[in-house]
Design an enzyme around this catalytic site. Structure first.
Site, PDB file in Angstrom:
ATOM      1  N   ASN A 119       0.956  -9.359 -37.306  1.00  0.00           N
ATOM      2  CA  ASN A 119       0.093  -8.203 -37.036  1.00  0.00           C
ATOM      3  C   ASN A 119       0.869  -7.157 -36.258  1.00  0.00           C
ATOM      4  OD1 ASN A 119      -2.418  -6.721 -36.721  1.00  0.00           O
ATOM      5  ND2 ASN A 119      -2.496  -7.463 -34.605  1.00  0.00           N
TER       6      ASN A 119
ATOM      7  N   HIS B  98       0.217  -4.214 -33.479  1.00  0.00           N
ATOM      8  CA  HIS B  98      -0.791  -3.754 -32.521  1.00  0.00           C
ATOM      9  C   HIS B  98      -0.238  -2.543 -31.761  1.00  0.00           C
ATOM     10  CE1 HIS B  98      -4.246  -3.949 -29.918  1.00  0.00           C
ATOM     11  NE2 HIS B  98      -3.429  -3.739 -28.903  1.00  0.00           N
TER      12      HIS B  98
ATOM     13  N   ILE C  96     -11.880  -9.261 -38.404  1.00  0.00           N
ATOM     14  CA  ILE C  96     -11.460 -10.470 -37.678  1.00  0.00           C
ATOM     15  C   ILE C  96     -11.263 -11.610 -38.683  1.00  0.00           C
ATOM     16  CG2 ILE C  96     -12.247 -12.230 -36.012  1.00  0.00           C
ATOM     17  CD1 ILE C  96     -11.624  -9.619 -34.605  1.00  0.00           C
TER      18      ILE C  96
HETATM   19  C1  GAR Z   1      -2.340   1.397 -36.373  1.00  0.00           C
HETATM   20  O1  GAR Z   1      -2.087   2.121 -35.209  1.00  0.00           O
HETATM   21  C2  GAR Z   1      -2.373  -0.090 -36.073  1.00  0.00           C
HETATM   22  O2  GAR Z   1      -1.438  -0.494 -35.114  1.00  0.00           O
HETATM   23  C3  GAR Z   1      -3.767  -0.242 -35.545  1.00  0.00           C
HETATM   24  O3  GAR Z   1      -4.548   0.599 -36.352  1.00  0.00           O
HETATM   25  C4  GAR Z   1      -3.746   1.666 -36.887  1.00  0.00           C
HETATM   26  C5  GAR Z   1      -3.848   1.619 -38.387  1.00  0.00           C
HETATM   27  O4  GAR Z   1      -3.148   2.667 -38.993  1.00  0.00           O
HETATM   28  N1  GAR Z   1      -4.184  -1.610 -35.600  1.00  0.00           N
HETATM   29  C6  GAR Z   1      -4.974  -2.171 -34.694  1.00  0.00           C
HETATM   30  O5  GAR Z   1      -5.461  -1.561 -33.768  1.00  0.00           O
HETATM   31  C7  GAR Z   1      -5.246  -3.637 -34.913  1.00  0.00           C
HETATM   32  N2  GAR Z   1      -5.675  -4.254 -33.700  1.00  0.00           N
HETATM   33  P1  GAR Z   1      -2.701   2.628 -40.534  1.00  0.00           P
HETATM   34  O6  GAR Z   1      -3.919   2.218 -41.379  1.00  0.00           O
HETATM   35  O7  GAR Z   1      -2.320   4.063 -40.800  1.00  0.00           O
HETATM   36  O8  GAR Z   1      -1.552   1.684 -40.686  1.00  0.00           O
END
Ligand code: GAR
Length: 200
Positions: free
Chosen positions: A110, A112, A95
């Site tokens: 960001n 999401h 955060i």
């Molecule tokens: C992704 O799906 C991203 O959208 C999510 O975490 C994953 C990270 O994957 N982010 C969140 O949930 C943020 N609130 P990555 O490390 O392979 O990019």
């Protein structure tokens, strides 16, 4: 041509970081250049992706820095040293307080993994988002790229892409499909759009 200098903040696998690296190579991301990667922990595989791509990287680990303030100060210092114009949260699971976000209006974005305002805000991150979508029984989900402000997942929406849910989906299969069909496409496009605005 002047390019926006981008910092990508990561916590885990870094597939969205990889999508940005690949987009820069392919020229889809042409108004900005990834100039720094900051991980919220030393185990993030994203750090290896940055190293392979030859991008400077560093770690801001709250556990060793001791406080939220020290954690944010470390990131702020890096942002200054590397003269960063745009901060991209790409799977960043930590955060950032208002003290941090208010310094960069429309300069933090960001990704999401849902169609905001569904399945977002406090507690909705990573696989949990897809579990919640399947529990609820929605038939369509997707991904959202938005500006970051003081409200978790509450900033202005830049881009969204919908993905259909299949009857046999598990949180894991859904997560992969949302990444492949939505996140890895709209994140580079949105980063290019904002970078182009910055250099204009
Ligand atoms: C992704 O799906 C991203 O959208 C999510 O975490 C994953 C990270 O994957 N982010 C969140 O949930 C943020 N609130 P990555 O490390 O392979 O990019």
């Amino acid at each position: 041509m002047k390019k926006a200098r981008i910092a990508v903040l990561v916590s885990g696998g870094g597939t969205n970081l990889q999508a940005l690296i690949d987009a820069e190579k392919k020229g889809i991301l042409k108004s900005g250049t990834i100039s720094l990667v900051v991980a919220s922990n030393p185990n993030a595989f994203a750090l290896e992706r940055a190293a392979i791509a030859g991008i400077p990287c560093d770690i801001a680990w709250k556990k060793v820095l001791g406080s939220q303030e020290a954690f944010e100060d470390k990131i702020l210092e890096l942002i200054e040293v590397y003269k960063i114009d745009l901060i991209v949260l790409a799977g960043f699971m930590a955060i950032l307080s208002e003290r941090f976000t208010s310094r960069f209006p429309k300069r933090i974005i960001n990704v999401h993994p849902s169609l905001i305002p569904s399945f977002c805000g406090k507690g909705f991150y990573g696989l949990r988002v897809h579990e919640a979508a399947l529990e609820y029984g929605v038939k369509v989900t997707g991904a959202t790229v938005h500006f970051v402000n003081e409200i978790p997942d509450g900033g202005e929406i830049l881009m969204q892409k919908a993905v259909s849910i299949r009857p046999d989906d598990t949180p894991e299969t859904l997560q992969k499909r949302v990444m492949r069909l939505a996140e890895w496409k709209i994140l580079p496009m949105a980063v290019e759009q904002v970078s182009a605005e910055i250099v204009k």
